[in-house]
Design an enzyme around this catalytic site. Structure first.
Site, PDB file in Angstrom:
ATOM      1  N   GLY A 136      14.764  28.377 -14.990  1.00 54.91           N
ATOM      2  CA  GLY A 136      16.123  28.401 -14.189  1.00 54.91           C
ATOM      3  C   GLY A 136      16.988  29.455 -15.205  1.00 54.91           C
ATOM      4  N   GLY A 137      16.339  29.821 -16.216  1.00 55.44           N
ATOM      5  CA  GLY A 137      16.858  30.535 -17.336  1.00 55.44           C
ATOM      6  C   GLY A 137      17.822  31.733 -17.157  1.00 55.44           C
ATOM      7  N   ALA A 138      17.528  32.316 -15.959  1.00 51.16           N
ATOM      8  CA  ALA A 138      18.226  33.655 -15.496  1.00 51.16           C
ATOM      9  C   ALA A 138      19.667  33.130 -14.741  1.00 51.16           C
ATOM     10  CB  ALA A 138      17.512  34.469 -14.796  1.00 51.16           C
ATOM     11  N   GLY A 139      19.924  31.829 -14.446  1.00 49.80           N
ATOM     12  CA  GLY A 139      20.737  31.289 -13.976  1.00 49.80           C
ATOM     13  C   GLY A 139      22.245  31.304 -14.619  1.00 49.80           C
ATOM     14  N   PHE A 140      23.224  30.727 -14.184  1.00 45.67           N
ATOM     15  CA  PHE A 140      24.546  30.512 -14.826  1.00 45.67           C
ATOM     16  C   PHE A 140      24.367  29.607 -16.121  1.00 45.67           C
ATOM     17  CE2 PHE A 140      28.529  28.062 -14.836  1.00 45.67           C
ATOM     18  CZ  PHE A 140      29.121  28.679 -15.499  1.00 45.67           C
ATOM     19  N   ILE A 141      24.035  28.369 -15.752  1.00 46.91           N
ATOM     20  CA  ILE A 141      23.813  27.426 -16.867  1.00 46.91           C
ATOM     21  C   ILE A 141      22.657  27.957 -17.747  1.00 46.91           C
ATOM     22  CG2 ILE A 141      23.801  24.787 -17.645  1.00 46.91           C
ATOM     23  CD1 ILE A 141      25.004  24.288 -14.950  1.00 46.91           C
ATOM     24  N   GLY A 142      21.513  28.026 -17.415  1.00 43.15           N
ATOM     25  CA  GLY A 142      20.261  28.213 -17.640  1.00 43.15           C
ATOM     26  C   GLY A 142      20.418  29.578 -18.793  1.00 43.15           C
ATOM     27  N   LYS A 181      18.666  16.386  -5.770  1.00 44.25           N
ATOM     28  CA  LYS A 181      18.719  16.220  -7.133  1.00 44.25           C
ATOM     29  C   LYS A 181      18.601  14.824  -7.740  1.00 44.25           C
ATOM     30  CE  LYS A 181      19.753  18.689 -10.080  1.00 44.25           C
ATOM     31  NZ  LYS A 181      18.627  19.477 -10.839  1.00 44.25           N
ATOM     32  N   TYR A 218      22.056  18.742  -1.184  1.00 41.70           N
ATOM     33  CA  TYR A 218      21.981  19.317  -2.647  1.00 41.70           C
ATOM     34  C   TYR A 218      22.029  18.161  -3.420  1.00 41.70           C
ATOM     35  CZ  TYR A 218      23.491  20.445  -7.054  1.00 41.70           C
ATOM     36  OH  TYR A 218      23.387  20.495  -8.652  1.00 41.70           O
ATOM     37  N   THR A 251      23.105  16.793 -12.081  1.00 45.06           N
ATOM     38  CA  THR A 251      24.459  16.837 -11.805  1.00 45.06           C
ATOM     39  C   THR A 251      25.240  15.462 -11.727  1.00 45.06           C
ATOM     40  OG1 THR A 251      25.889  17.663 -10.286  1.00 45.06           O
ATOM     41  CG2 THR A 251      23.908  17.252  -9.426  1.00 45.06           C
ATOM     42  N   ASP A 252      26.522  15.434 -11.748  1.00 47.94           N
ATOM     43  CA  ASP A 252      27.158  14.255 -11.346  1.00 47.94           C
ATOM     44  C   ASP A 252      27.537  13.982  -9.989  1.00 47.94           C
ATOM     45  OD1 ASP A 252      28.964  16.391 -10.795  1.00 47.94           O
ATOM     46  OD2 ASP A 252      30.579  15.505 -11.904  1.00 47.94           O
ATOM     47  N   GLU A 253      26.997  15.189  -9.083  1.00 47.89           N
ATOM     48  CA  GLU A 253      27.177  14.897  -7.806  1.00 47.89           C
ATOM     49  C   GLU A 253      26.107  13.933  -7.124  1.00 47.89           C
ATOM     50  OE1 GLU A 253      27.661  18.328  -5.228  1.00 47.89           O
ATOM     51  OE2 GLU A 253      28.410  19.441  -6.684  1.00 47.89           O
TER      52      GLU A 253
END
Length: 348
Positions: free
Chosen positions: A7-13, A162, A158, A133-135
């Site tokens: 997932g390194g092209a995503g936001f956090i990644g 997770k 979601y 995630t905290d969700e």
């Protein structure tokens, strides 16, 4: 240090990959399927770095993942690949179950098979970091914080997917001895954030003079974490976290959603004035189904055990974020034109 980041092209990644390549000096293999939220332009600052390579691959294809891991011979795997947008999970849960649950199973199995073949020294040093995630914890009342001991109580497809992936990661550590550590983060924000998420959506809609849709009455509370602070925390957890343990990562920046939007409007009034105050564009829309009231992270374990502390508070981080979007139209304009229509519910 050789590190695989899924997932390194995503936001956090992508924030993590940029940090590992430029600041840590690690040799990084980025694996990403390049779905709607994966964007190679987010890796443009390191596109010519000799210590970075990219592989387009789907974590749901176990043989491809196993081959990539075997070829690269990593010392560490940092697993961030996931379907992550709550709105999309409500209208299309199947992709979330497939990627977040079955994909994580594939990552754990491929990693376990690779780890079992390592010599004793490399085996003892290998780490698998599962990023979550905290969700998964559900919704808080007016008081209290999520800790690592908080019971899971997911509300959306979601967060349920997770939660399932978290349980798989723990099980692979307890059953097979795979050296797993876990992290659960609060809401991230910052540069390179896909435009359907709350903060970039509000910035870009305001710049376009479009409505700023806020769910319900805007009273839902989130704990905001600047993405670069999160990237540093992930490297620290993977490097020094205790095996089988989880670490909550939060910015200690609780804000109501409406406060976030009003803050963005105030910053834009100063940096990019319009014919009237941007807050005039705020529009309240029907609430999201199963919308959790409040998230708040207790990051004491991470702070006390590993010495991490967020560098940005919300006021400094949100101003940096707004300025980044003002200065980097090259990144987000193609997404607004070709991928995303600008509605709050993120369905293409």
């Amino acid at each position: 240090m050789r590190i695989v980041v899924t997932g390194g092209a995503g936001f956090i990644g992508s924030a993590l990959v940029r940090y590992l390549v430029r600041d840590v000096g690690a040799d990084v293999l980025t694996i990403d399927k390049l779905t709607y939220a994966g964007n190679l332009e987010s890796l443009k600052p390191i596109e010519n770095a000799p210590n970075h390579r990219f592989l387009r691959a789907d974590i749901c294809l176990g043989e491809d993942i196993a081959r990539a891991i075997e070829d690269f011979q990593p010392d560490r795997i940092m697993h961030l690949a996931a379907e992550s947008h709550v709105d999309r999970s409500i209208t299309g849960a199947g992709d979330f179950i497939k990627t977040n649950v079955f994909g994580t199973f594939n990552m754990l199995e491929a990693s376990r098979q690779y780890w079992n073949k390592l010599d004793d020294q490399r085996k003892s040093e290998f780490r698998f970091l599962h990023v979550s995630t905290d969700e998964v914890y559900g919704s808080l009342g007016d008081e209290g914080l999520f800790t690592e001991e908080t019971a899971y109580d997911p509300s959306s497809p979601y967060s349920a997917s997770k939660a399932a992936s978290d349980h798989l990661a723990v099980a692979w550590h307890r059953t097979y001895g795979l050296p797993v550590v876990l992290s659960n983060c609060s809401n991230n924000y910052g540069p390179y954030h896909f435009p359907e998420k709350l903060i970039p959506l509000m910035i870009l809609n305001a710049l376009d003079g479009k409505p700023l849709p806020v769910y319900g009455n805007g009273a839902n509370i989130r704990d905001w974490l600047y993405v670069d602070d999160h990237a540093k925390a992930l490297h620290l957890i993977a490097s020094r976290g205790r095996l089988g343990e989880k670490y909550n990562v939060g910015g200690r920046n609780e804000r109501r959603n409406i406060e976030v939007v009003e803050t963005i409007c105030a910053i834009l009034d100063k940096l990019s004035p319009a014919t009237g105050p941007h807050a005039r564009l705020i529009t309240y829309v029907a609430d999201r189904p199963g919308h959790d009231a409040r998230y708040a992270i207790d990051a004491s374990k991470l702070e006390q055990e590993l010495g991490w502390k967020a560098a940005e508070n919300f006021d400094t981080g949100i101003e940096k974020t707004v300025k980044w979007y003002l200065e980097n139209r090259w990144w987000w304009e193609p997404l607004r034109q070709n991928v995303y229509s600008g509605n709050r519910l993120g369905v293409v």
